[in-house]
Design an enzyme around this catalytic site. Structure first.
Site, PDB file in Angstrom:
ATOM      1  N   GLU A  37       0.874  -1.164   0.000  1.00  0.00           N
ATOM      2  CA  GLU A  37       0.000   0.000   0.000  1.00  0.00           C
ATOM      3  C   GLU A  37       0.916   1.220   0.000  1.00  0.00           C
ATOM      4  OE1 GLU A  37      -2.762   0.326   3.287  1.00  0.00           O
ATOM      5  OE2 GLU A  37      -3.532   2.236   2.501  1.00  0.00           O
ATOM      6  N   ARG A 261       5.465 -13.090   9.552  1.00  0.00           N
ATOM      7  CA  ARG A 261       6.079 -11.797   9.259  1.00  0.00           C
ATOM      8  C   ARG A 261       7.418 -11.690   9.977  1.00  0.00           C
ATOM      9  NH1 ARG A 261       2.429  -7.989   9.430  1.00  0.00           N
ATOM     10  NH2 ARG A 261       3.827  -6.252   9.718  1.00  0.00           N
ATOM     11  N   LYS A 271       4.097   0.873   9.366  1.00  0.00           N
ATOM     12  CA  LYS A 271       4.265   2.150   8.663  1.00  0.00           C
ATOM     13  C   LYS A 271       3.623   3.293   9.432  1.00  0.00           C
ATOM     14  CE  LYS A 271       3.109   0.095   4.794  1.00  0.00           C
ATOM     15  NZ  LYS A 271       2.511  -0.095   3.468  1.00  0.00           N
TER      16      LYS A 271
HETATM   17  P1  ATP Z   1       2.563  -2.173   7.838  1.00  0.00           P
HETATM   18  O1  ATP Z   1       1.709  -2.774   8.898  1.00  0.00           O
HETATM   19  O2  ATP Z   1       3.970  -1.995   8.205  1.00  0.00           O
HETATM   20  O3  ATP Z   1       1.959  -0.952   7.255  1.00  0.00           O
HETATM   21  P2  ATP Z   1       1.476  -3.690   5.796  1.00  0.00           P
HETATM   22  O4  ATP Z   1       1.363  -5.150   5.812  1.00  0.00           O
HETATM   23  O5  ATP Z   1       0.227  -2.916   6.032  1.00  0.00           O
HETATM   24  O6  ATP Z   1       2.624  -3.271   6.728  1.00  0.00           O
HETATM   25  P3  ATP Z   1       1.637  -3.473   3.001  1.00  0.00           P
HETATM   26  O7  ATP Z   1       2.125  -2.341   2.192  1.00  0.00           O
HETATM   27  O8  ATP Z   1       0.192  -3.793   2.962  1.00  0.00           O
HETATM   28  O9  ATP Z   1       2.091  -3.170   4.463  1.00  0.00           O
HETATM   29  O10 ATP Z   1       2.514  -4.779   2.740  1.00  0.00           O
HETATM   30  C1  ATP Z   1       2.961  -5.218   1.492  1.00  0.00           C
HETATM   31  C2  ATP Z   1       3.378  -6.650   1.625  1.00  0.00           C
HETATM   32  O11 ATP Z   1       4.458  -6.774   2.533  1.00  0.00           O
HETATM   33  C3  ATP Z   1       2.262  -7.515   2.157  1.00  0.00           C
HETATM   34  O12 ATP Z   1       2.203  -8.699   1.393  1.00  0.00           O
HETATM   35  C4  ATP Z   1       2.654  -7.780   3.571  1.00  0.00           C
HETATM   36  O13 ATP Z   1       2.163  -9.013   4.012  1.00  0.00           O
HETATM   37  C5  ATP Z   1       4.179  -7.755   3.496  1.00  0.00           C
HETATM   38  N1  ATP Z   1       4.757  -7.387   4.793  1.00  0.00           N
HETATM   39  C6  ATP Z   1       4.490  -6.290   5.522  1.00  0.00           C
HETATM   40  N2  ATP Z   1       5.162  -6.304   6.690  1.00  0.00           N
HETATM   41  C7  ATP Z   1       5.896  -7.449   6.693  1.00  0.00           C
HETATM   42  C8  ATP Z   1       6.798  -8.057   7.632  1.00  0.00           C
HETATM   43  N3  ATP Z   1       7.095  -7.476   8.800  1.00  0.00           N
HETATM   44  N4  ATP Z   1       7.363  -9.236   7.293  1.00  0.00           N
HETATM   45  C9  ATP Z   1       7.077  -9.821   6.125  1.00  0.00           C
HETATM   46  N5  ATP Z   1       6.229  -9.317   5.215  1.00  0.00           N
HETATM   47  C10 ATP Z   1       5.637  -8.143   5.481  1.00  0.00           C
HETATM   48 MG    MG Z   2      -1.451  -3.021   4.898  1.00  0.00          MG
END
Ligand code: ATP
Ligand code: MG
Length: 559
Positions: A37, A261, A271
């Site tokens: 995102e 994760r 984020k």
């Molecule tokens: P955040 O909570 O940090 O905003 P998010 O999962 O909302 O992270 P996205 O931009 O939606 O962020 O994530 C893009 C991809 O990265 C998704 O497939 C998510 O599962 C993966 N991802 C995010 N954080 C991690 C992590 N700590 N370890 C492994 N994969 C991750």
């Molecule tokens: Mg997300």
């Protein structure tokens, strides 16, 4: 037979699934995707996901798409889109196709209409609060909405008017019609669309209804014919819904798989929290070298190779775990040890004068650029009677085991000579301003002339031609291993390490570093690995310490 079994043992669970799918002919080619995102910069957790998605496709001759999951206009921005692309490229990966969930808004809308037509979705007038209450709890079933049995015609009409902008935010939403007493809360008539009169960074004001993550994500996977949609564990409970949409719409059957994760000690990785650190000035931007962002690690001096090696080394788990920060540093040291040129720099200088050194002109000494890489060759270091050494390398009243310089003691100057301290000069406050020495001309190159042993070797720079620089040293950003898991009444901000940045303004570097450019990396002998910061200019060089030479994260304090 044995061979195949051995091979299977070395595969992670995703590789096993993919190999089976390819073997059974389910897919000819696998397609994965990385779906960020664009609401912030990528962090090291994302790097894990990138390495996994791109790595699997590469290993099995498939391809990976980059898809921006841009369904929430309020938090998203092109700045983030650009930074995400830069970070993925820098990590060394190339996406096959670049897509945006917003490109699919029209298709997603049509499919929502199809669900309504099939009697599988309805417009609800309840407020979000009412919806929340009527959803029930894990123990108690939910209550049907009073609007649940609207006719297909009425729903189609209301939904098209939602799209046309006739209602204000929150007035109506579109829900799937599944089961209000389903044991999985996500299946209790989940929300598909909400009204948001907000400008989108790509579609502008074209839309005022936006699809929810669960509805947009799986369908976007399906449109791109993603074979293996890999996400983190917390989404496993969403999988029945992912499958429900695909089944009811009868579209390409993408499949979702979940892995643990990445969690890293002494940092936060959401984020939202990283944005807060930036916005409230706890750090100097998303790429502050203390940030766990990819751009932060890059600025600090991490190489793409070291981050990839780190991600590979932690494997693919099915259960959440916490990875120690020191493993990242280990990966960096492994890489830079092979590739970084060794140079000399003095961070906390004190002057050293060799009183018996009289040389006509400028003496040049040979230094080895990288003992791990013969092809890196050697360089010439200028020497004179006036040098700088580290304050720490001299003690007026040393303890027994101090093998560096002290009155009457002899030490080796790296690549140069043996020197013996004869006296010191001090200012009015008693601070040492100059250390006086005599040198042994027969010890040139640092070799003992007569078999006499000198235990300590210290680094130095030539005061006559060295370069002044600023050097930034970093410590962990948080004082707690798990800053997220806080006590009552505290937030992660209460665990910020106030001493995480130390700026040294009066450092001296050997002359060979005059023409460096940002992100060039070096080993400063005995001090660590350092990288040139973007703040460097013709007037002032700025270096960041990427990591020390030894593990500084172990708990005992042996400096
Ligand atoms: P955040 O909570 O940090 O905003 P998010 O999962 O909302 O992270 P996205 O931009 O939606 O962020 O994530 C893009 C991809 O990265 C998704 O497939 C998510 O599962 C993966 N991802 C995010 N954080 C991690 C992590 N700590 N370890 C492994 N994969 C991750
Ligand atoms: Mg997300």
């Amino acid at each position: 037979m044995d061979n195949i079994n051995d091979r299977q043992k070395d595969l992670n669970f995703l590789e096993e699934i993919i190999e089976n799918d390819l073997k059974s002919g389910k897919y000819k080619q696998i397609i994965t995707r990385f779906p960020p995102e664009p609401n912030g910069y990528l962090h090291i957790g994302h790097a894990k996901s990138i390495c996994l998605n791109f790595g699997l496709a590469k290993k099995y001759g498939g391809k990976t798409n980059l898809r921006f999951d841009d369904t929430n206009p309020v938090k998203e921005d092109v700045e983030y889109v650009d930074s995400i692309k830069e970070d993925i490229s820098w990590l060394g990966f190339q996406w096959a196709e670049e897509h945006y969930a917003s490109d699919y808004f029209e298709q997603l809308y049509e499919w929502a209409c199809l669900l309504i037509t099939k009697g599988l979705a309805y417009v609800d007038d309840q407020t979000l609060e009412e919806i929340r209450i009527n959803r029930g709890t894990v123990q108690t079933p939910g209550k049907d909405s009073p609007y649940r049995n609207r006719s297909v015609e009425e729903n189609l009409d209301l939904f098209s008017r939602m799209k046309a902008g006739e209602f204000s935010d929150g007035e109506k939403i579109l829900r799937a019609k599944i089961d209000m007493s389903h044991s999985n809360m996500h299946m209790r008539d989940p929300i598909l669309y909400r009204i948001l009169h907000s400008e989108h960074h790509r579609t502008g004001n074209k839309w005022c209804i936006y699809p929810m993550y669960d509805y947009a994500h799986g369908q976007s996977d399906s449109i791109e014919k993603i074979t293996h949609s890999i996400c983190t564990l917390e989404f496993d409970i969403h999988r029945p819904l992912y499958d429900w949409f695909i089944q009811k719409l009868d579209i390409f059957p993408s499949h979702q798989y979940e892995f643990a994760r990445l969690n890293l000690s002494y940092t936060v990785m959401s984020k939202r929290k990283l944005l807060q650190l930036v916005k409230e000035g706890y750090v100097n931007g998303w790429d502050d070298p203390r940030m766990p962002t990819i751009s932060g690690f890059r600025r600090r001096g991490y190489t793409a190779e070291s981050i990839r090696a780190f991600c590979d080394s932690i494997g693919v788990a099915k259960r959440d775990n916490l990875i120690d920060y020191s493993r990242l540093e280990f990966a960096l040291r492994e890489d830079l040890n092979k590739s970084a040129k060794r140079v000399m720099a003095v961070l906390n200088p004190v002057k050293l004068v060799i009183d018996n050194y009289f040389y006509n002109g400028e003496e040049m000494l040979e230094a080895i650029n990288n003992p791990e890489d013969e092809s890196a060759g050697t360089r010439q270091l200028s020497f004179s009677n006036t040098l700088y050494i580290e304050k720490d390398d001299f003690m007026e009243n040393p303890p027994n085991k101090f093998f560096r310089l002290a009155p009457g003691k002899e030490v080796r100057l790296r690549y140069a000579y043996f020197v013996t301290c004869t006296s010191v000069e001090k200012d009015a406050e008693g601070n040492i301003t100059t250390i006086h020495c005599n040198y042994d001309p027969k010890s040139r190159g640092g070799n003992s002339p007569d078999g006499r042993k000198v235990k300590g070797t210290i680094h130095w720079v030539n005061a006559k031609d060295c370069i002044k620089a600023e050097v930034r040293l970093f410590d962990r950003l948080f004082t707690e291993e798990l800053p997220d898991k806080t006590e009552e009444g505290k937030t992660f901000l209460d665990y910020i390490n106030k001493d995480s940045l130390q700026v040294l303004n009066n450092c001296f570097l050997e002359k060979s570093l005059a023409d460096v450019k940002p992100l060039d990396k070096f080993q400063f002998e005995r001090l660590g690995y350092f990288s040139v910061d973007y703040d460097s200019n013709e007037k002032k060089l700025v270096f960041n310490r990427a990591c020390t030479l030894k593990d500084s994260w172990i708990k005992s304090n042996n400096s």
